[in-house]
Write a protein that holds these residues in place. Structure first.
Motif, PDB file in Angstrom:
ATOM      1  N   LEU A   7      70.709  38.796  89.592  1.00 12.89           N
ATOM      2  CA  LEU A   7      71.448  39.873  88.939  1.00 12.89           C
ATOM      3  C   LEU A   7      72.941  39.708  89.175  1.00 12.89           C
ATOM      4  O   LEU A   7      73.367  39.274  90.247  1.00 12.89           O
ATOM      5  CB  LEU A   7      71.018  41.233  89.480  1.00 12.89           C
ATOM      6  N   GLY A 287      69.908  40.384  85.017  1.00 12.51           N
ATOM      7  CA  GLY A 287      70.475  41.672  84.637  1.00 12.51           C
ATOM      8  C   GLY A 287      71.877  41.885  85.158  1.00 12.51           C
ATOM      9  O   GLY A 287      72.439  41.071  85.888  1.00 12.51           O
ATOM     10  N   PHE A 291      74.060  45.531  79.653  1.00 10.01           N
ATOM     11  CA  PHE A 291      73.647  44.348  78.912  1.00 10.01           C
ATOM     12  C   PHE A 291      73.851  44.651  77.436  1.00 10.01           C
ATOM     13  O   PHE A 291      73.113  45.435  76.831  1.00 10.01           O
ATOM     14  CB  PHE A 291      72.179  44.029  79.209  1.00 10.01           C
ATOM     15  N   LEU A 317      64.305  41.681  82.184  1.00 10.62           N
ATOM     16  CA  LEU A 317      65.683  42.174  82.242  1.00 10.62           C
ATOM     17  C   LEU A 317      65.721  43.511  82.967  1.00 10.62           C
ATOM     18  O   LEU A 317      64.913  44.398  82.685  1.00 10.62           O
ATOM     19  CB  LEU A 317      66.235  42.343  80.827  1.00 10.62           C
ATOM     20  N   VAL A 318      66.660  43.641  83.906  1.00 11.06           N
ATOM     21  CA  VAL A 318      66.916  44.911  84.581  1.00 11.06           C
ATOM     22  C   VAL A 318      68.408  45.192  84.477  1.00 11.06           C
ATOM     23  O   VAL A 318      69.229  44.382  84.931  1.00 11.06           O
ATOM     24  CB  VAL A 318      66.491  44.871  86.060  1.00 11.06           C
ATOM     25  N   ALA A 319      68.775  46.305  83.873  1.00 11.82           N
ATOM     26  CA  ALA A 319      70.186  46.631  83.679  1.00 11.82           C
ATOM     27  C   ALA A 319      70.406  48.125  83.818  1.00 11.82           C
ATOM     28  O   ALA A 319      69.474  48.916  83.673  1.00 11.82           O
ATOM     29  CB  ALA A 319      70.657  46.163  82.300  1.00 11.82           C
ATOM     30  N   ILE A 322      70.929  49.126  78.589  1.00 11.96           N
ATOM     31  CA  ILE A 322      70.614  48.035  77.669  1.00 11.96           C
ATOM     32  C   ILE A 322      71.036  48.466  76.275  1.00 11.96           C
ATOM     33  O   ILE A 322      70.507  49.440  75.727  1.00 11.96           O
ATOM     34  CB  ILE A 322      69.116  47.683  77.703  1.00 11.96           C
ATOM     35  N   ALA A 337      61.813  44.708  79.777  1.00 14.61           N
ATOM     36  CA  ALA A 337      63.157  45.210  80.064  1.00 14.61           C
ATOM     37  C   ALA A 337      63.078  46.587  80.713  1.00 14.61           C
ATOM     38  O   ALA A 337      62.266  47.430  80.313  1.00 14.61           O
ATOM     39  CB  ALA A 337      63.991  45.276  78.785  1.00 14.61           C
ATOM     40  N   SER A 339      65.709  49.739  82.132  1.00 17.77           N
ATOM     41  CA  SER A 339      67.054  50.294  82.202  1.00 17.77           C
ATOM     42  C   SER A 339      67.094  51.433  83.209  1.00 17.77           C
ATOM     43  O   SER A 339      66.202  52.290  83.232  1.00 17.77           O
ATOM     44  CB  SER A 339      67.481  50.806  80.820  1.00 17.77           C
TER      45      SER A 339
END
Length: 371
Positions: A7, A287, A291, A317-319, A322, A337, A339
């Motif tokens: 990340l 992430g 993103f 994906l980790v954000a 998003i 994903a 968020s």
């Protein structure tokens, strides 16, 4: 079958190292025995040196000038063998002066870090130039290395891009004599030219606090500095991709230091040994704080996702937020994903409870793996 967690920072709430550690802790809690490898990411901007330290580089500190005259900061160079990585943001970054100083911000401190790397005997210096507060064309950097920029009266020009329009002469003869024997690499994911509508002042000036009149003043200064540089070196780098990086620092590196450009994210992924870590991995988690469309322009998490996808490793994906549609995520090989905004009670909570939220998302990922 390891999980590779890479990340970038969640700006304002977690460094890249913290984000990786918090998410990895959640994965380990839900999936005991699952090997988790943490690789904090950066793409040449803020956090680059920290990420390299986690990958085995040594840190050497130096007290240098900050982004404005009279300000001193303690900055670090990442060193491994004969290579030194100088992170411009450590000395001349916008994060050091959040309000910005568009006309007076200088890269002088970055030049001092380059000199410190030379003093260490390094034969390759990588200039990682993201996250700058400056639009001085790299004049400060060159001045710290012995160059001089003077006005019509022969007086040294004050620091900052706001004074470059008054430049009457540029003398590179005093540059540190060690520079020509060093391999200088310009690590940047910005391909903007120095001048014009896509140039350093007009595209990035507003992010650094410059208003319309100040942007025009900075543009005129960069154009004047470029004329002097071209006359002095016999080569015009104003349109070279990357010349507009870090407020024109890319231009100075290309023109005066004979730097060779390299994509910042590609350099970082190689140095973090991500290709090796992905061999045989069960999952790659990428992430950052937000993103979005900017992520698609070669930023480190996007580059890591593409690399994992090409290695046939599933990508999650980790954000914090998003802001891309699913087709764009799928094109990067992202199959899941998460968020923080989707699991936080409020947007404010996403900032205030980042550690707990990343841990919870990590537990969810760990549980999915064990099932």
């Amino acid at each position: 079958m390891s999980v590779v967690v890479c990340l970038d920072k969640f700006r304002g709430s977690a460094t890249a190292a913290q984000a990786c550690a918090w998410l990895a802790a959640g994965i380990r809690a839900a999936g005991p025995g699952v090997p988790v490898v943490e690789r904090p990411l950066a793409d040449g901007g803020e956090g680059t040196v920290e990420a390299l330290a986690a990958a085995g580089y040594s840190l050497v500190r130096a007290d240098v000038m900050g982004p404005v005259a009279g300000m001193t900061v303690s900055a670090a160079i990442a060193v491994r063998g004969s290579r030194a990585v100088v992170e411009l943001a450590q000395a001349s970054g916008l994060a050091l002066i959040p309000g910005g100083a568009p006309l007076t911000a200088t890269t002088y401190g970055t030049g001092q870090l380059v000199r410190a790397a030379l003093d260490l005997g390094c034969t390759q210096i990588v200039l990682a130039v993201g996250g700058s507060a400056t639009t001085d064309g790299g004049a400060g950097l060159l001045t710290a290395l012995g160059a001089s920029v003077r006005d019509a009266s022969g007086a040294p020009l004050p620091p900052g891009g706001g004074h470059l329009a008054d430049a009457a002469s540029l003398d590179l003869s005093g540059l540190d004599p060690r520079v020509p024997s060093v391999d200088v690499v310009l690590a940047s994911d910005v391909d903007n030219p120095l001048l014009g509508p896509d140039g350093a002042a007009r595209v990035f000036g507003p992010q650094k606090g410059a208003g319309p009149a100040q942007i025009e003043r900075l543009e005129a200064g960069l154009a004047r500095f470029a004329d002097l540089m071209t006359a002095r070196t016999g080569k015009d780098h104003t349109a070279t991709p990357g010349a507009g990086a870090a407020g024109g620092t890319g231009f100075a590196a290309l023109a005066a230091l004979a730097a060779r450009p390299q994509q910042g994210s590609a350099f970082m992924l190689d140095e973090l040994d991500l290709p090796g870590l992905l061999r045989g991995a069960a999952l790659c988690v990428v992430g950052e704080g937000r993103f979005d469309g900017q992520s698609l322009r070669g930023k480190a998490p996007c580059a890591a996702a593409s690399l994992a996808s090409r290695a046939h490793v599933p990508v999650t994906l980790v954000a914090g937020e998003i802001a891309l549609p699913e087709p764009d995520l799928a094109s990067l090989g992202i199959t899941a994903a998460h968020s923080l905004l989707d699991v936080a009670e409020t947007p404010r909570a996403a900032f205030e409870r980042t550690e707990a939220l990343l841990h919870a998302i990590g537990e969810r990922i760990g549980s999915d793996l064990t099932r």
